[in-house]
Design a protein around this motif. Structure first.
Motif, PDB file in Angstrom:
ATOM      1  N   ALA A 186       0.831  -1.202   0.000  1.00 48.94           N
ATOM      2  CA  ALA A 186       0.000   0.000   0.000  1.00 48.94           C
ATOM      3  C   ALA A 186       0.869   1.257   0.000  1.00 48.94           C
ATOM      4  O   ALA A 186       1.972   1.267   0.555  1.00 48.94           O
ATOM      5  CB  ALA A 186      -0.921   0.014   1.223  1.00 48.94           C
ATOM      6  N   THR A 187       0.368   2.307  -0.620  1.00 49.75           N
ATOM      7  CA  THR A 187       1.011   3.618  -0.580  1.00 49.75           C
ATOM      8  C   THR A 187       0.233   4.481   0.405  1.00 49.75           C
ATOM      9  O   THR A 187      -0.924   4.830   0.163  1.00 49.75           O
ATOM     10  CB  THR A 187       1.006   4.290  -1.963  1.00 49.75           C
ATOM     11  OG1 THR A 187       1.747   3.468  -2.878  1.00 49.75           O
ATOM     12  CG2 THR A 187       1.640   5.671  -1.900  1.00 49.75           C
ATOM     13  N   ILE A 188       0.845   4.799   1.532  1.00 47.53           N
ATOM     14  CA  ILE A 188       0.156   5.523   2.601  1.00 47.53           C
ATOM     15  C   ILE A 188       0.980   6.734   3.012  1.00 47.53           C
ATOM     16  O   ILE A 188       2.196   6.635   3.193  1.00 47.53           O
ATOM     17  CB  ILE A 188      -0.078   4.612   3.825  1.00 47.53           C
ATOM     18  CG1 ILE A 188      -1.013   3.453   3.446  1.00 47.53           C
ATOM     19  CG2 ILE A 188      -0.672   5.402   4.988  1.00 47.53           C
ATOM     20  CD1 ILE A 188      -1.180   2.432   4.531  1.00 47.53           C
ATOM     21  N   LEU A 189       0.303   7.853   3.162  1.00 49.52           N
ATOM     22  CA  LEU A 189       0.942   9.038   3.723  1.00 49.52           C
ATOM     23  C   LEU A 189       0.785   8.941   5.236  1.00 49.52           C
ATOM     24  O   LEU A 189      -0.303   9.128   5.774  1.00 49.52           O
ATOM     25  CB  LEU A 189       0.269  10.301   3.185  1.00 49.52           C
ATOM     26  CG  LEU A 189       0.907  11.632   3.620  1.00 49.52           C
ATOM     27  CD1 LEU A 189       2.327  11.740   3.085  1.00 49.52           C
ATOM     28  CD2 LEU A 189       0.076  12.804   3.148  1.00 49.52           C
ATOM     29  N   HIS A 190       1.864   8.616   5.902  1.00 53.86           N
ATOM     30  CA  HIS A 190       1.812   8.310   7.336  1.00 53.86           C
ATOM     31  C   HIS A 190       2.102   9.575   8.148  1.00 53.86           C
ATOM     32  O   HIS A 190       3.234  10.037   8.223  1.00 53.86           O
ATOM     33  CB  HIS A 190       2.837   7.219   7.644  1.00 53.86           C
ATOM     34  CG  HIS A 190       2.788   6.721   9.048  1.00 53.86           C
ATOM     35  ND1 HIS A 190       1.778   7.021   9.932  1.00 53.86           N
ATOM     36  CD2 HIS A 190       3.643   5.898   9.739  1.00 53.86           C
ATOM     37  CE1 HIS A 190       1.999   6.442  11.088  1.00 53.86           C
ATOM     38  NE2 HIS A 190       3.126   5.751  10.992  1.00 53.86           N
ATOM     39  N   MET A 191       1.060  10.120   8.781  1.00 54.02           N
ATOM     40  CA  MET A 191       1.215  11.293   9.650  1.00 54.02           C
ATOM     41  C   MET A 191       0.658  11.000  11.049  1.00 54.02           C
ATOM     42  O   MET A 191       0.304  11.906  11.787  1.00 54.02           O
ATOM     43  CB  MET A 191       0.498  12.493   9.030  1.00 54.02           C
ATOM     44  CG  MET A 191       0.962  12.828   7.615  1.00 54.02           C
ATOM     45  SD  MET A 191       0.108  14.242   6.907  1.00 54.02           S
ATOM     46  CE  MET A 191       0.847  15.573   7.861  1.00 54.02           C
ATOM     47  N   GLY A 192       0.605   9.718  11.389  1.00 48.31           N
ATOM     48  CA  GLY A 192      -0.031   9.333  12.636  1.00 48.31           C
ATOM     49  C   GLY A 192       0.904   9.035  13.781  1.00 48.31           C
ATOM     50  O   GLY A 192       0.455   8.686  14.867  1.00 48.31           O
ATOM     51  N   PHE A 193       2.216   9.194  13.577  1.00 50.56           N
ATOM     52  CA  PHE A 193       3.174   8.788  14.606  1.00 50.56           C
ATOM     53  C   PHE A 193       4.129   9.934  14.896  1.00 50.56           C
ATOM     54  O   PHE A 193       4.725  10.494  13.976  1.00 50.56           O
ATOM     55  CB  PHE A 193       3.950   7.557  14.122  1.00 50.56           C
ATOM     56  CG  PHE A 193       4.731   6.853  15.189  1.00 50.56           C
ATOM     57  CD1 PHE A 193       4.124   6.412  16.345  1.00 50.56           C
ATOM     58  CD2 PHE A 193       6.084   6.614  15.022  1.00 50.56           C
ATOM     59  CE1 PHE A 193       4.851   5.747  17.323  1.00 50.56           C
ATOM     60  CE2 PHE A 193       6.823   5.955  15.989  1.00 50.56           C
ATOM     61  CZ  PHE A 193       6.197   5.522  17.145  1.00 50.56           C
ATOM     62  N   GLY A 194       4.286  10.287  16.161  1.00 42.99           N
ATOM     63  CA  GLY A 194       5.085  11.441  16.544  1.00 42.99           C
ATOM     64  C   GLY A 194       6.565  11.149  16.607  1.00 42.99           C
ATOM     65  O   GLY A 194       7.162  11.104  17.693  1.00 42.99           O
ATOM     66  N   GLU A 195       7.162  10.967  15.456  1.00 41.93           N
ATOM     67  CA  GLU A 195       8.578  10.638  15.394  1.00 41.93           C
ATOM     68  C   GLU A 195       9.292  11.622  14.482  1.00 41.93           C
ATOM     69  O   GLU A 195       8.761  12.007  13.443  1.00 41.93           O
ATOM     70  CB  GLU A 195       8.746   9.221  14.858  1.00 41.93           C
ATOM     71  CG  GLU A 195      10.178   8.735  14.816  1.00 41.93           C
ATOM     72  CD  GLU A 195      10.261   7.278  14.426  1.00 41.93           C
ATOM     73  OE1 GLU A 195      10.927   6.513  15.143  1.00 41.93           O
ATOM     74  OE2 GLU A 195       9.658   6.887  13.399  1.00 41.93           O
ATOM     75  N   SER A 196      10.492  12.026  14.870  1.00 42.35           N
ATOM     76  CA  SER A 196      11.298  12.889  14.013  1.00 42.35           C
ATOM     77  C   SER A 196      12.061  12.007  13.033  1.00 42.35           C
ATOM     78  O   SER A 196      13.065  11.399  13.382  1.00 42.35           O
ATOM     79  CB  SER A 196      12.282  13.715  14.847  1.00 42.35           C
ATOM     80  OG  SER A 196      13.103  14.498  14.012  1.00 42.35           O
ATOM     81  N   ARG A 197      11.575  11.937  11.807  1.00 45.21           N
ATOM     82  CA  ARG A 197      12.156  11.046  10.811  1.00 45.21           C
ATOM     83  C   ARG A 197      13.354  11.707  10.134  1.00 45.21           C
ATOM     84  O   ARG A 197      13.275  12.167   8.998  1.00 45.21           O
ATOM     85  CB  ARG A 197      11.093  10.668   9.783  1.00 45.21           C
ATOM     86  CG  ARG A 197      10.084   9.647  10.275  1.00 45.21           C
ATOM     87  CD  ARG A 197      10.695   8.251  10.324  1.00 45.21           C
ATOM     88  NE  ARG A 197       9.802   7.290  10.962  1.00 45.21           N
ATOM     89  CZ  ARG A 197       8.911   6.538  10.311  1.00 45.21           C
ATOM     90  NH1 ARG A 197       8.772   6.681   9.014  1.00 45.21           N
ATOM     91  NH2 ARG A 197       8.180   5.673  10.969  1.00 45.21           N
TER      92      ARG A 197
END
Length: 423
Positions: A24-35
């Protein structure tokens, strides 16, 4: 025994990882991590500390505690090494404090997903207090007074006030005036303040300042910090706490160490080597931290603009790397498609448009609200090379991979609000 589940942000992160692994192609904005990539000198410090295989003092060695004391002292909080404790992340320190401090807990509503569950795990009752309209991280003073009075009238004993400066989930921080009002209430009502300042070094406006409650009521404030956000070291688990220089502060610190000795023993020696280097704040660490902050600020502002364009009310972000849009202005449009609360908002945004966010209900907010938290720090790229490029770009928003993700977000929200089908 009641059934328990893992923290919702971690659960969502695992769900997204599984779906991505399935293609799947997902825009992941659900996790509070500094990537962002690990700063190379931190790897050097970690490697140099690899031979630190003894347990050592529960609080951490003197050198690292002295470095943490210097960090706080440079922020107008005079501190000695004896009043600091290191731990594998700030989360276990918060949990230990919940164990040793008496009374129920007062929380901003909304607030970070872990505060309330930790309090409930040790049998405390949680009282959520709405945040001011202009910012997050702290309760509205008038509502705080009212909540304390009602709780005590009902036989409860609210004694702990948790603040988050800047805050998760709104990505803003309280003014000095608001902090002052809350400190006056804390002193008058005999509250202990736990000031979670893990985002303190991520203020979007250069030269912006943050007033810690420990400056105003030092005898009743415990400050927590860590390196997971400001230097993207979430997986390394490095946290620290500062206790008041009073007999009471020393007693609480000793009680926390007693809990620590039975749970985590001490912060791992190699991580102490990293913390000692970082908290001394050599110029190269400050420069890297400032570069992180510039990127966080630029992307958070861009995401905020996308949310507003989609029809949401939203506080302009001023710290950290989150936005907290409210889609109440388009409730009627969303209701026609079965979106009536934060749970359906989160679920259907992912199912129909491949955008992962965390709904307001997880943060102690009104579950009927059409709000969610979006972690803007997840948009810096899918590879280490892309993230490094974003970190040092003069204009990160012009980079193709960031621009594409912002367009993906804008397009998905436009279809979500406008009623178009999924991708």
């Amino acid at each position: 025994m009641p059934t328990r589940s893992i923290s919702p942000n971690l659960a969502l992160d695992e769900l997204v990882a599984r779906r991505k692994a399935e293609g799947a192609t997902i825009l992941h904005m659900g996790f509070g991590e500094s990537r962002l990539p690990v700063f190379a000198p931190l790897v050097t410090a970690l490697t140099a500390g690899a031979d630190r295989n003894a347990y050592g003092p529960v609080a951490g060695g003197f050198a690292v505690r002295d470095a943490v004391a210097g960090y706080f002292t440079r922020r107008r909080l005079p501190t000695e090494a004896a009043h600091t404790v290191l731990a594998p992340g700030s989360k276990p320190l918060l949990m230990a404090l919940q164990h040793v401090l008496p009374g129920d807990v007062l929380l901003p509503a909304p607030s970070w997903v872990t505060y309330a569950p930790q309090a409930k795990l040790v049998g405390k009752q949680v009282f959520g207090v709405p945040i001011p309209v202009e910012c997050g991280g702290v309760p509205d003073p008038a509502a705080l007074r009212e909540t304390i009075a009602k709780a005590r009238a009902g036989g409860r004993d609210p004694r702990i006030l948790i603040l988050n400066l800047p805050d998760n989930p709104t990505g803003t921080f309280a003014t000095a005036g608001l902090i002052g009002e809350l400190c006056e209430i804390a002193a008058a009502e005999d509250l202990i303040v736990l000031s979670d300042e893990i985002y303190r070094d991520i203020l979007h406006v250069p030269g912006a300042d943050l007033v810690s409650p420990a400056e105003l009521i030092p005898d009743r404030t415990i400050v927590l910090t860590g390196l997971s956000k400001s230097l993207a070291l979430g997986g390394w688990r490095i946290g620290a706490a500062r206790f008041p220089n009073t007999e009471w502060g020393e007693r609480v610190r000793d009680d926390v160490l007693a809990v620590a000795s039975e749970i985590w023993s001490t912060l791992a020696g190699p991580m102490q080597a990293v913390a000692e280097y970082v908290y001394a704040e050599p110029p190269e660490v400050v420069a890297r931290r400032n570069a992180d902050t510039r990127l966080h600020a630029a992307v958070a502002k861009a995401v905020y603009e996308v949310m507003v364009e989609a029809g949401a009310d939203c506080r302009p972000p001023t710290g950290g790397f989150y936005v907290y849009p409210d889609f109440e202005p388009v409730r009627a449009e969303l209701a026609g498609r079965g979106i009536t609360d934060s749970e359906s908002l989160q679920r259907l945004l992912l199912e129909r448009h491949d955008i992962a966010v965390l709904g307001a209900g997880h943060f102690g907010d009104d579950p009927r609200a059409l709000r969610f938290r979006a972690a803007t720090s997840m948009l810096y790229g899918d590879t280490e090379e892309q993230r490094a490029t974003a970190l040092y770009a003069d204009d990160p928003l012009a980079l193709p991979h960031i621009r594409e993700q912002l367009l993906f977000l804008a397009d998905g929200l436009a279809k979500f609000v406008g009623g178009s089908g999924g991708r």
